[in-house]
Write an enzyme that holds these catalytic residues in place. Structure first.
Site, PDB file in Angstrom:
ATOM      1  N   ALA A  86      16.146   5.796  21.841  1.00  0.00           N
ATOM      2  CA  ALA A  86      16.846   5.758  19.862  1.00  0.00           C
ATOM      3  C   ALA A  86      16.089   7.602  19.659  1.00  0.00           C
ATOM      4  O   ALA A  86      15.329   7.790  20.364  1.00  0.00           O
ATOM      5  CB  ALA A  86      16.538   5.067  19.018  1.00  0.00           C
ATOM      6  N   ASP A 140       1.525  -3.745  17.683  1.00  0.00           N
ATOM      7  CA  ASP A 140       1.399  -2.089  18.087  1.00  0.00           C
ATOM      8  C   ASP A 140       0.355  -1.280  17.285  1.00  0.00           C
ATOM      9  O   ASP A 140       1.636   0.226  16.857  1.00  0.00           O
ATOM     10  CB  ASP A 140       2.553  -1.469  18.837  1.00  0.00           C
ATOM     11  CG  ASP A 140       2.758  -0.518  19.843  1.00  0.00           C
ATOM     12  OD1 ASP A 140       1.518  -0.640  20.010  1.00  0.00           O
ATOM     13  OD2 ASP A 140       3.542   0.031  20.167  1.00  0.00           O
TER      14      ASP A 140
END
Length: 344
Positions: A15, A125
């Site tokens: 991306a 994360d």
């Protein structure tokens, strides 16, 4: 909402993040990937669309566009001109933040985590590269690894910031985010990863999961700061402090609101004036599809090698190289789209 794509801010494995502007001149960030590889980005959209907090990057919308004969899935988000906490650190000649800055950033991260956890969401994360900066402070970003607390999905995240119970493949709940926060505080203080003396993912995961050790706390911290970090890095997740409890810790309570505002307006802000959101880093995302049973030392080795990515003993589930077993998310944006590659 009509918008025009601007300059590229950064690239992931599949991306791209760019600036975007509307006809009225409003600027935001857009994370884009071809529709066939958009499952993880749709998963992030699902989480961001239900969150609204001054401590979480704001969701603007999503759509699908046709560009260069390809169908592109776009996730529209708040633009944070200061980049990441890592960008701020790297812009400093001395490569770290002082304790006042760390305390204020930490309080905002904790407030964001308390809010996220109240929805039953685990970020999975938390790290400096996923904490974005603007003139008012910091916000939590990148929910590509996020999960529902009761969701049975492969473990994911960045090995350097994984909690012991995650490294062992036992669980990944709210307290795993708290361990990661402790690592981020150390990262902000030393300008380096919390396990800077360990290089390979396998070595990191063994050390975190089975040595009983925690990252070294820098000597320059005050006693209150050291105690706060210790509360984040308790080995037993049941004993590890929650976000709500940490907000009442003296390390954060020592600064009142007026001092907060003074910090935000008077701290060095050169990074915020340079539009330097360009150092997006690839996370070492991993998945775990092994079970939770008690095992021998040989099977432990195999499990950690599988989690870390030994090409002979297990599958490395990195978005840059392999498809990740994310559950299918059916987006509310123009129908259901599925894919496999991780964005980051």
């Amino acid at each position: 909402m009509g918008w025009t794509r601007g300059h590229v801010l950064g690239h992931g494995s599949s991306a791209t993040v760019s600036t975007a502007t509307t006809a009225t001149g409003e600027t935001f960030a857009v994370k884009s990937v071809v529709v066939s590889k958009s499952e993880t980005l749709q998963r992030e959209q699902q989480f961001l669309s239900i969150l609204s907090s001054p401590y979480v990057v704001s969701y603007t919308g999503c759509d699908i566009t046709k560009e260069n004969k390809k169908m592109i899935y776009n996730l529209l988000m708040e633009y944070m001109p200061g980049g990441t906490v890592i960008d701020v650190i790297q812009a400093r000649n001395y490569g770290s933040l002082n304790e006042l800055e760390i305390a204020n950033y930490t309080r905002q991260i904790i407030q964001g985590l308390e809010y996220i956890h109240s929805f039953g969401i685990v970020h999975c994360d938390i790290k400096g590269a996923n904490i974005l900066v603007n003139k008012n402070g910091v916000k939590i970003a990148d929910f590509g690894c996020a999960k529902w607390a009761n969701e049975d999905v492969p473990f994911r995240g960045t090995p350097m910031f994984m909690a012991p119970e995650v490294a062992r493949g036992e669980s990944q709940g709210f307290k795993a985010d708290i361990w990661a926060l402790g690592c981020v505080i150390i990262e902000m203080a030393i300008g380096n990863s919390p396990w800077s003396n360990v290089n390979s993912p396998i070595s990191v995961l063994y050390k975190i999961g089975f040595s009983g050790e925690s990252p070294d706390i820098p000597d320059g911290f005050s006693p209150k700061a050291k105690d706060f970090i210790k509360k984040c890095l308790i080995q037993d997740p049941e004993a590890r402090w929650s976000a709500t409890a940490l907000l009442k810790h003296p390390f954060l309570e020592q600064f009142d609101h007026d001092q907060d505002q003074n910090f935000l307006t008077c701290s060095p802000t050169s990074i915020l004036d340079q539009d330097v959101w360009g150092s997006i880093q690839q996370s070492a995302l991993v998945g775990s599809d092994y079970n939770q049973e008690t095992c021998t030392s040989n099977s432990l080795r195999q499990r950690v090698e599988q989690l870390a990515g030994n090409p002979e003993k297990g599958k490395f589930r990195s978005g840059a190289e392999k498809e990740i077993d994310w559950m299918t998310i059916r987006s509310s944006c123009n129908g259901a789209v599925t894919g496999g590659d991780e964005w980051w």
